[in-house]
Design a protein around this motif. Sequence first.
Motif, PDB file in Angstrom:
ATOM      1  N   UNK A  26     -10.797   2.035   1.305  1.00 14.54           N
ATOM      2  CA  UNK A  26     -11.204   0.731   0.771  1.00 14.54           C
ATOM      3  C   UNK A  26     -10.219   0.124  -0.222  1.00 14.54           C
ATOM      4  N   UNK A  27      -9.465   0.961  -0.906  1.00 16.16           N
ATOM      5  CA  UNK A  27      -8.577   0.445  -1.934  1.00 16.16           C
ATOM      6  C   UNK A  27      -7.252   0.041  -1.287  1.00 16.16           C
ATOM      7  N   UNK A  28      -6.874  -1.237  -1.414  1.00 19.98           N
ATOM      8  CA  UNK A  28      -5.632  -1.689  -0.783  1.00 19.98           C
ATOM      9  C   UNK A  28      -4.391  -0.992  -1.338  1.00 19.98           C
ATOM     10  N   UNK A  78      -3.475   5.476   4.833  1.00 19.91           N
ATOM     11  CA  UNK A  78      -3.285   6.761   5.505  1.00 19.91           C
ATOM     12  C   UNK A  78      -3.213   6.493   7.000  1.00 19.91           C
ATOM     13  N   UNK A  79      -2.309   7.182   7.685  1.00 18.89           N
ATOM     14  CA  UNK A  79      -2.204   6.963   9.127  1.00 18.89           C
ATOM     15  C   UNK A  79      -3.351   7.656   9.860  1.00 18.89           C
ATOM     16  N   UNK A  88       0.845  -1.185   0.000  1.00 19.82           N
ATOM     17  CA  UNK A  88       0.000   0.000   0.000  1.00 19.82           C
ATOM     18  C   UNK A  88       0.884   1.239   0.000  1.00 19.82           C
ATOM     19  N   UNK A  89       0.434   2.255  -0.709  1.00 25.19           N
ATOM     20  CA  UNK A  89       1.229   3.484  -0.774  1.00 25.19           C
ATOM     21  C   UNK A  89       0.795   4.410   0.364  1.00 25.19           C
ATOM     22  N   UNK A  93      -5.046  11.032  -5.674  1.00 24.72           N
ATOM     23  CA  UNK A  93      -4.200  10.294  -4.747  1.00 24.72           C
ATOM     24  C   UNK A  93      -2.808  10.056  -5.333  1.00 24.72           C
ATOM     25  N   UNK A  94      -2.765   9.775  -6.643  1.00 22.57           N
ATOM     26  CA  UNK A  94      -1.461   9.618  -7.296  1.00 22.57           C
ATOM     27  C   UNK A  94      -0.641  10.903  -7.151  1.00 22.57           C
ATOM     28  N   UNK A  95      -1.316  12.047  -7.361  1.00 27.02           N
ATOM     29  CA  UNK A  95      -0.623  13.330  -7.282  1.00 27.02           C
ATOM     30  C   UNK A  95      -0.141  13.586  -5.856  1.00 27.02           C
ATOM     31  N   UNK A  96      -1.010  13.296  -4.881  1.00 28.33           N
ATOM     32  CA  UNK A  96      -0.646  13.528  -3.483  1.00 28.33           C
ATOM     33  C   UNK A  96       0.591  12.717  -3.121  1.00 28.33           C
TER      34      UNK A  96
END
Lengths: 386, 478
Positions: free
Chosen positions: A37-39, A43-44, A12-13, A244-247
């Motif tokens: 929900x997406x593996x 996020x902490x 997981x990223x 999310x990719x950008x973040x």
Amino acid sequence: MSEKPVTTAQKARELGRVLVIGGNGFLGHHIVNQILDDPLWAASHLSVIDLRCTRNRRPDTDKVAYYEANISDAEKVHSILEQVKPDVVIHTASPAPQGDDDIAKDLFKRVNVDGTAAVIAACQQAGVKALVYTSSASVVTDNSSNTINADERWPLVRGDMQPEYYTETKAAAEELVLAANRKDPHPTFLTTAIRPAGIFGEGDGMVTHQLIKIYRQRRTGFQIGDGENLFDFTYVGNVAHAHLLAARLLLVTHRAGASSIPLDYERVDGEAFFVTNDSPVYFWDFARAVWRAAGSDKGTGHVWAMSKELGLVLGFCSEVFFHILGKPPTFTRQRCTYSCMTRYYNISKAKRVLGYQPIVSLDDGIKRGVRWFLEQEAAGLVPAAK
Amino acid sequence: MGIIFYLFHPNQLRSIIQWKVWHDPVHKRNPEKESPALRECFRYLDLTSRSFSSVIQELNPELVVPICLFYLVLRGLDTIEDDMTIPIEKKEPLLRNFDKNMEIDGWTFTENGPNEKDRELLVHFDVVITELKKLKKPYYDIIKDITIKMANGMADYVLNAEHNEHGVMKITEYELYCHYVAGLVGEGLTRLFVEGDLANPRLKDRPELTESMGQFLQKTNIIRDVHEDYLDKRRFWPKEIWSKYVDSWDDMFKPENLAKALNCSSEMVLNALKHAEDCLFYMAGMRDQSVFNFVAIPQSMAIATLELVFRNPDIFSKHIKITKGDACQLMMESTQNLHVVCEVFRRYIRRIHKKNDPRDPNFIAISVQCGKIEQFIETLYPRQDPKKLTEQMDKKKRGDPTADPGESAILLGVGLLTLFCLSAIMVGVAWYFGARYDALWSWTQDKSSYHWPGMGSDGESPVVSSASAVPSIEHSEL
């Protein structure tokens, strides 16, 4: 949410502490859902700021911290950020782009421009590492002429040349966000803007709703223009994915430190990215696919295509007619123009730099969006399309 | 085609005459300077190929002979493979040894059945061998290499009882079959073009582009010939696709299943269309006009054929092909440049889009694929230039007048006049069809119900409605 096959080997990223502004909204709640929900993502800590945090809310067991606030209230935004101390802020909040009167315009300005400025200032003070802003693909259009295969080299249409005030405020906010990137005295604060085009999907109250309404009113037999105009419609889950990719890439850049600026062709911070389903379709085909998904059994044999000019005349008549009545017109010249307009984008940059690929096809997206709408409608959760 | 047809389709006739009269080949063979054997080879080319003979003969002199011989060798192989009078145990070694036989001076093959249409070529194959030996070594090696690959592929299919009995099952098998019969030819041609310095050498690094050229042509033929193949008891449409629509292959040809069969055929067309962008990109790599013509003509014919077969019920009952007039027009357009060929593709893509049916399960996927091809063409030949847009915008920002006021006044006047005329016509037409303007007035009084002239039968309540014939999607970005 994601249909992307995730192998167990794939880690997981990590996104750290994430705050989604507008996280109960149409796009925002998809971002929240994907993080949870997406593996692919982790996020902490996850928090949300929204005007109202009741709709699209995750159950308490998901431990999302919800804060009700109006982002044009700079003070409050500041205090929430000081409390939450996020690493990443994803700013999706924006009013519904309907209305052209002074009240609407004032709202656009207060939320989109002033609100975004408040978010930027609060981020800088709270030591946020990365801000991803949801802009709009319309910022390079004048909302009347064609936009053909536009990419990020296209100039923003601003000021007097931008007849849509909503678009004007989105562009102004995007400029604020990108100008804040690495800006002294916050050289490690990184920003980026995502410009989605024509979002639809679960939670959409506009495109799907309007189209289903036309179907229910049995007005699917009309087409304005030759039907050859291509248009970008983007499934909301894909837009969330791009955010999310950008973040994540901003965080990677942040880790490299303030002094190391990535090469132009791989740079995310300070850049804007068009995001679509990477599949422009003929405007009226999209409408017909929605009608089909909503139960239509009609082909195209019954369709009567009127010219754009005739449509403009009809629109004008309708505007005058309803103006006399003092009612909002059902059909306007602007809508006519939109339905004849070519508007699609080239997203090579997002594919190359963000590694973006749509995770849900247009076909699946339409089916999901319509199914959601019909279910909500049957349950009485959204106004019926009649 | 009879005179009557052209009487009613003068454009068709015009295209044919234009092609016959105005077409000026880039290169012409000079038979005077050719050896008798080579002249014989070209004679066999004429005899064995209807469509390729003339384009091959107009090729650049550097490649005209290698490609003519390449064609004849493959035609020879095909004539052995096709001949059902040759028993398998004989056919297999014949195919696998073909590359060795074509090195033996004077080798011929006389055991084809009497009805095999191209048996003459093999009976006199010695002339082909004679000329093959005169080729430059690199050209010869390419032809030999492809011959080996294709002959072995054919032999494998001959032996593959499963395939011969049940036909193609998986899409991957379908594409493998197309690879053997067309992809390999493409590979050989690309290597010949590059060797002759008539195409961009980087095409060799992008083999998938070459492959697409062959796949696109072959898939189109397979879709078009479905009925002919059915009569011959052959099937190339993969079961993986048709089993989604019908239970047995025979069902595809029953009139009561037409709707299903058409949907199935549109999935086949969709599957073929995915190669179109690669094909256009490949053609951008041609560096010689004659080679460009040679590759572009079949591609244009293919996209036109795809449009012809798309949602066309006739494919299940007869053999159809594009008209001669259309073919001539396409040849004219394919012998200019890539931009013109792109316009051909765009034209046919839009026709496919027009025929697309929302009830077809492949509807939106086809629309998306058509859009992708249009976008690709747009990327090759952009109509909007960001630099110009920026300049225009700067100009406007500085307040430079873009049109003089007098011009604007005239424009406005014309616009208003048009608007007025159109409105008058519309109001008149609406009245003619029974619009009741008096009812409009009464409606404003009692707010009961209002109908757009002809716009659907369900009246809407204007008090709450903000819907229209056009969805308000303008700002749905957020």
